[in-house]
Design a protein around this motif. Structure first.
Motif, mmCIF file in Angstrom:
data_model
loop_
_atom_site.group_PDB
_atom_site.id
_atom_site.type_symbol
_atom_site.label_atom_id
_atom_site.label_comp_id
_atom_site.label_asym_id
_atom_site.label_seq_id
_atom_site.Cartn_x
_atom_site.Cartn_y
_atom_site.Cartn_z
ATOM 1 N N LEU A 88 44.989 30.541 47.068
ATOM 2 C CA LEU A 88 45.260 30.708 45.616
ATOM 3 C C LEU A 88 45.995 31.852 45.799
ATOM 4 O O LEU A 88 46.102 33.076 46.330
ATOM 5 N N ALA A 89 47.486 31.818 45.212
ATOM 6 C CA ALA A 89 48.491 32.737 45.307
ATOM 7 C C ALA A 89 48.209 33.620 44.326
ATOM 8 O O ALA A 89 47.812 33.514 43.189
ATOM 9 N N ILE A 90 48.657 35.017 44.680
ATOM 10 C CA ILE A 90 48.386 36.294 43.824
ATOM 11 C C ILE A 90 49.784 36.451 43.355
ATOM 12 O O ILE A 90 50.589 36.691 43.973
ATOM 13 N N PRO A 91 49.956 36.468 42.109
ATOM 14 C CA PRO A 91 51.262 36.623 41.467
ATOM 15 C C PRO A 91 51.900 38.211 41.943
ATOM 16 O O PRO A 91 51.087 38.997 41.930
ATOM 17 N N ASN A 92 53.314 38.336 41.778
ATOM 18 C CA ASN A 92 54.041 39.571 42.146
ATOM 19 C C ASN A 92 53.310 40.738 41.233
ATOM 20 O O ASN A 92 53.493 41.977 41.594
ATOM 21 N N SER A 93 53.015 40.393 40.014
ATOM 22 C CA SER A 93 52.756 41.577 39.004
ATOM 23 C C SER A 93 51.225 42.073 39.355
ATOM 24 O O SER A 93 51.006 43.179 38.698
ATOM 25 N N ILE A 94 50.615 41.680 40.238
ATOM 26 C CA ILE A 94 49.184 41.906 40.473
ATOM 27 C C ILE A 94 49.294 42.229 41.999
ATOM 28 O O ILE A 94 49.422 41.567 42.646
ATOM 29 N N GLN A 95 48.584 43.112 42.134
ATOM 30 C CA GLN A 95 48.320 43.959 43.625
ATOM 31 C C GLN A 95 46.738 43.943 44.004
ATOM 32 O O GLN A 95 45.778 44.359 42.994
ATOM 33 N N LEU A 96 46.358 43.411 44.998
ATOM 34 C CA LEU A 96 44.894 43.402 45.490
ATOM 35 C C LEU A 96 44.970 44.741 46.047
ATOM 36 O O LEU A 96 45.636 45.175 46.882
ATOM 37 N N GLN A 97 43.775 45.546 45.899
ATOM 38 C CA GLN A 97 43.448 46.974 46.065
ATOM 39 C C GLN A 97 42.990 47.208 47.430
ATOM 40 O O GLN A 97 42.912 48.209 48.280
ATOM 41 N N SER A 98 42.064 45.821 48.027
ATOM 42 C CA SER A 98 41.756 46.188 49.316
ATOM 43 C C SER A 98 41.422 44.737 50.026
ATOM 44 O O SER A 98 41.131 43.685 49.226
ATOM 45 N N ALA A 114 29.530 43.807 46.935
ATOM 46 C CA ALA A 114 31.049 44.084 46.986
ATOM 47 C C ALA A 114 31.638 44.025 45.596
ATOM 48 O O ALA A 114 31.415 43.374 44.639
ATOM 49 N N SER A 115 32.724 45.012 45.518
ATOM 50 C CA SER A 115 33.687 44.777 44.182
ATOM 51 C C SER A 115 35.039 44.483 44.666
ATOM 52 O O SER A 115 35.533 45.205 45.533
ATOM 53 N N ILE A 116 35.562 43.478 44.020
ATOM 54 C CA ILE A 116 37.008 43.213 44.207
ATOM 55 C C ILE A 116 37.953 43.606 43.234
ATOM 56 O O ILE A 116 37.678 43.388 42.105
ATOM 57 N N ARG A 117 38.950 44.512 43.368
ATOM 58 C CA ARG A 117 39.844 44.868 42.435
ATOM 59 C C ARG A 117 41.242 44.460 42.498
ATOM 60 O O ARG A 117 41.753 44.658 43.607
ATOM 61 N N PHE A 118 41.751 44.227 41.299
ATOM 62 C CA PHE A 118 42.994 43.960 41.196
ATOM 63 C C PHE A 118 43.755 44.756 40.108
ATOM 64 O O PHE A 118 43.206 45.100 39.295
ATOM 65 N N GLN A 119 45.043 45.227 40.863
ATOM 66 C CA GLN A 119 45.870 46.085 39.697
ATOM 67 C C GLN A 119 46.858 45.374 39.011
ATOM 68 O O GLN A 119 47.716 44.829 39.907
ATOM 69 N N THR A 120 46.867 45.484 37.656
ATOM 70 C CA THR A 120 47.955 44.895 36.885
ATOM 71 C C THR A 120 48.859 46.115 36.525
ATOM 72 O O THR A 120 48.665 47.217 36.680
ATOM 73 N N ARG A 121 49.984 45.610 35.752
ATOM 74 C CA ARG A 121 50.808 46.821 35.078
ATOM 75 C C ARG A 121 49.791 47.720 34.477
ATOM 76 O O ARG A 121 50.030 48.774 34.156
ATOM 77 N N LYS A 122 49.064 47.157 33.397
ATOM 78 C CA LYS A 122 48.482 47.923 32.404
ATOM 79 C C LYS A 122 46.917 48.180 32.749
ATOM 80 O O LYS A 122 46.488 49.296 31.899
ATOM 81 N N GLU A 123 46.333 47.488 33.581
ATOM 82 C CA GLU A 123 45.024 47.800 34.067
ATOM 83 C C GLU A 123 44.432 47.671 35.333
ATOM 84 O O GLU A 123 45.031 46.813 36.112
ATOM 85 N N VAL A 124 43.182 47.923 35.593
ATOM 86 C CA VAL A 124 42.594 47.576 36.617
ATOM 87 C C VAL A 124 41.448 46.460 36.605
ATOM 88 O O VAL A 124 40.640 46.902 35.454
ATOM 89 N N VAL A 125 41.527 45.483 37.071
ATOM 90 C CA VAL A 125 40.448 44.390 37.073
ATOM 91 C C VAL A 125 39.726 44.165 38.042
ATOM 92 O O VAL A 125 39.939 44.078 39.186
ATOM 93 N N ARG A 126 38.142 44.426 37.715
ATOM 94 C CA ARG A 126 37.213 44.636 38.766
ATOM 95 C C ARG A 126 36.150 43.440 38.760
ATOM 96 O O ARG A 126 35.935 43.188 37.415
ATOM 97 N N TYR A 127 35.874 42.870 39.633
ATOM 98 C CA TYR A 127 34.968 41.893 39.728
ATOM 99 C C TYR A 127 33.789 42.191 40.612
ATOM 100 O O TYR A 127 34.007 42.629 41.766
ATOM 101 N N GLN A 128 32.487 42.506 40.041
ATOM 102 C CA GLN A 128 31.395 42.957 40.642
ATOM 103 C C GLN A 128 30.535 41.566 40.874
ATOM 104 O O GLN A 128 30.135 40.925 40.266
#
Length: 144
Positions: A88-98, A114-128
């Motif tokens: 699954l490709a991650i779009p350029n506007s989203i950064q994986l934090q770890s 574990a917690s998976i964190r994605f950084q977008t332009r407006k927010e941090v989306v975290r999956y617990q």
């Protein structure tokens, strides 16, 4: 009579070169401003689609592990997420934090909180992740 009609027709003025350039410049600025708003809307939609795809990709990896009765690892890289079968490709506007891996056991569960964190332009989306059952919870946090 014919000469009066010709005089009236000759009084009709056309746009000058300066007026034409001014109108062209205004139309170009208007088009550029609209295209920027369309691009930002498109990027926001692309981000939301990615998160829905990621959640489905996570569930599919669990089901593969359970159906095959074997351990499968979900690996997170800079621009992609892979389970050994699909990517699954991650779009350029989203950064994986770890960079990390989630390991699913034969029953489709994981042994990690574990917690998976994605950084977008407006927010941090975290999956617990939750232990055992392998379920995830999406949490949206304001960007610092």
């Amino acid at each position: 009579m014919l000469s009066k009609i010709k005089l009236k027709q000759s009084q009709i003025r056309a746009f000058t070169m300066l007026e034409s350039l001014l109108v062209l410049g205004l139309v170009s600025l208007l088009a550029l401003s609209l295209s920027n708003s369309v691009q930002s809307t498109f990027a926001a939609v692309e981000e939301q689609i990615f998160f829905m795809e990621f959640e489905e990709f996570y569930r599919e990896t669990q089901q593969l592990s359970l159906a095959g009765q074997k351990k499968i690892s979900l690996d997170f890289h800079d621009r992609s997420i892979s389970n050994g079968y699909q990517k699954l490709a991650i779009p350029n506007s989203i950064q994986l934090q770890s960079h990390q891996s989630i390991n699913f056991d034969k029953a489709g569960g994981n042994s990690s909180l574990a917690s998976i964190r994605f950084q977008t332009r407006k927010e941090v989306v975290r999956y617990q992740l939750y232990l055992g059952n392998g379920k995830i919870k999406r949490i949206q946090e304001a960007k610092n």
